[in-house]
Write an enzyme that holds these catalytic residues in place. Structure first.
Site, short mmCIF file in Angstrom:
data_model
loop_
_atom_site.label_atom_id
_atom_site.label_comp_id
_atom_site.label_asym_id
_atom_site.label_seq_id
_atom_site.Cartn_x
_atom_site.Cartn_y
_atom_site.Cartn_z
CB ILE A 41 42.77 -0.50 83.93
CG1 ILE A 41 41.36 -0.70 83.36
CG2 ILE A 41 43.43 0.69 83.24
CD1 ILE A 41 40.46 0.50 83.55
CD GLU A 42 46.09 0.42 89.06
OE1 GLU A 42 47.13 0.21 89.70
OE2 GLU A 42 45.05 0.90 89.57
#
Length: 375
Positions: free
Chosen positions: A159-160
């Site tokens: 997600i990052e």
């Protein structure tokens, strides 16, 4: 239940007043002596707290290198700076560490939740990296115990940054300028993921704020705090009960507490429990250091509170106990408000003095100009 913004603003509706000359004189006398002679902090029975302190003026305590590699540290930090600002580490090639830790925004990003790979939105507020080298546990749930581990986790998080270590290594090896930087930093041009995270960690360790007005006061400069700020320090230690969780040089106990910010089944609500699997850690999040708090809004693990006035109002009211959903009623882990929290009954003048003190804890580090990326 979360109170409305209007309800929080009502707590701040009164006017402000200045500390009286008599009060100021008394406080100067109380705090002009060694700290062990200051008024005792007001904390919960049995709660052991660390005295407030200035940060060490040199950051060498945060370095992990042995003496034999000390001559390479400067080059390693320079490499780390390039890597920190370089989106080449991400899966898309468009997202860097600095995307969520911007020097213009207190080395955070000013958002409730950060955007990462393919504009995915996370569930936690990005903390500042300032003074992160002094922390023993990182992330809101404390799942990393070193900056190297934290860097690796963020780079590879889908997600990052969604970075893939073999692909990152291949990209960097293809850039002659990076091979030269790795040789200067490590003695040979080999690029590997451990070296990448070590270099980034070395750069982050140097992002410190050790000369704030609070630090100057703690080192003996009585003129560093004005009368209102000194009153705020006194309230912080006494009636405000802040030292129950915010103590030591970083103004954090390094522990995990449930306040009222985590709502069952909403976003990331498990907190420290996801690491320890202990019921008492359910919905408990790390006490944030208060240094540079003036420039790291919004606040709390989920950015729930927009500014310092909201934060102070929430603590003044004693937060709130979340009401369980039907599922929550059946879950033995359902979080109860930390017993360290209670209504403070501070008036508006006292709230403003507390805020004035918090503003002495730093307004960010000296500006860091992003480096020209090696290509």
């Amino acid at each position: 239940m979360r109170p409305s913004r209007f309800a929080l603003y009502l707590l701040l509706a009164a006017g402000t007043a200045l500390v009286s000359p008599a009060q100021a004189t008394d406080l100067r006398a109380l705090y002009s002596v060694p700290q062990e002679q200051w008024p005792a902090p007001i904390v919960a029975p049995g709660n052991q707290v660390t005295p407030l302190a200035a940060l060490p003026e040199n950051a060498t305590h945060t370095e992990s290198a042995d003496p034999g590699t000390s001559s390479l540290l400067k080059a390693r930090r320079e490499l780390g700076k390039s890597l920190f600002f370089d989106p080449v580490l991400s899966g898309s090639g468009q997202h860097a560490c600095a995307s969520c830790h911007d020097p213009d925004l207190g080395w955070a990003d000013g958002r409730r939740f950060s955007f990462g790979h393919n504009r995915q939105q996370g569930q936690l507020n990005s903390p500042t990296i300032l003074n992160a080298g002094y922390l023993k546990e990182l992330f809101w749930d404390g799942r990393a115990i070193s900056l190297e581990e934290q860097a690796a986790a963020s780079i590879t998080n889908p997600i990052e940054m969604a970075g893939n270590p073999p692909e990152i290594i291949e990209r960097l090896q293809a850039i002659e300028a990076y091979r030269q930087l790795f040789e200067k930093a490590f003695g040979d041009p080999e690029v590997d993921f451990d070296r990448i995270t070590a270099a980034i960690a070395g750069f982050v360790r140097q992002r410190t704020t050790t000369a704030t007005r609070f630090d100057r006061f703690m080192r003996g400069d009585q003129s560093a705090l004005n009368d209102q700020e000194l009153q705020g320090l006194h309230l912080f230690r006494t009636k405000g009960r802040c030292m129950n969780c915010h103590n030591g040089a970083l103004l954090t106990d390094g522990k995990y507490h449930h306040l009222g910010t985590a709502f069952y089944e909403v976003g990331n609500y498990t907190g420290r429990y996801s690491v320890t699997k202990k019921n008492e850690d359910f919905s408990a999040f790390r006490t944030a250091p208060l240094r540079n708090v003036a420039v790291t809004a919004p606040y709390m693990h989920n950015g729930l509170l927009a500014d310092l006035d909201h934060v102070l109002a929430a603590y003044n009211m004693g937060w709130w106990q979340n009401q369980p959903t039907e599922l929550g009623r059946q879950d033995p882990r359902f979080a109860q408000l930390s017993p360290l929290i209670q209504p403070l009954n501070l008036d508006q003048q006292e709230l403003q003095a507390l805020k004035a003190f918090l503003l002495t804890l730093g307004r960010g580090a000296p500006y860091t100009t992003p480096t020209e990326l090696p290509r």
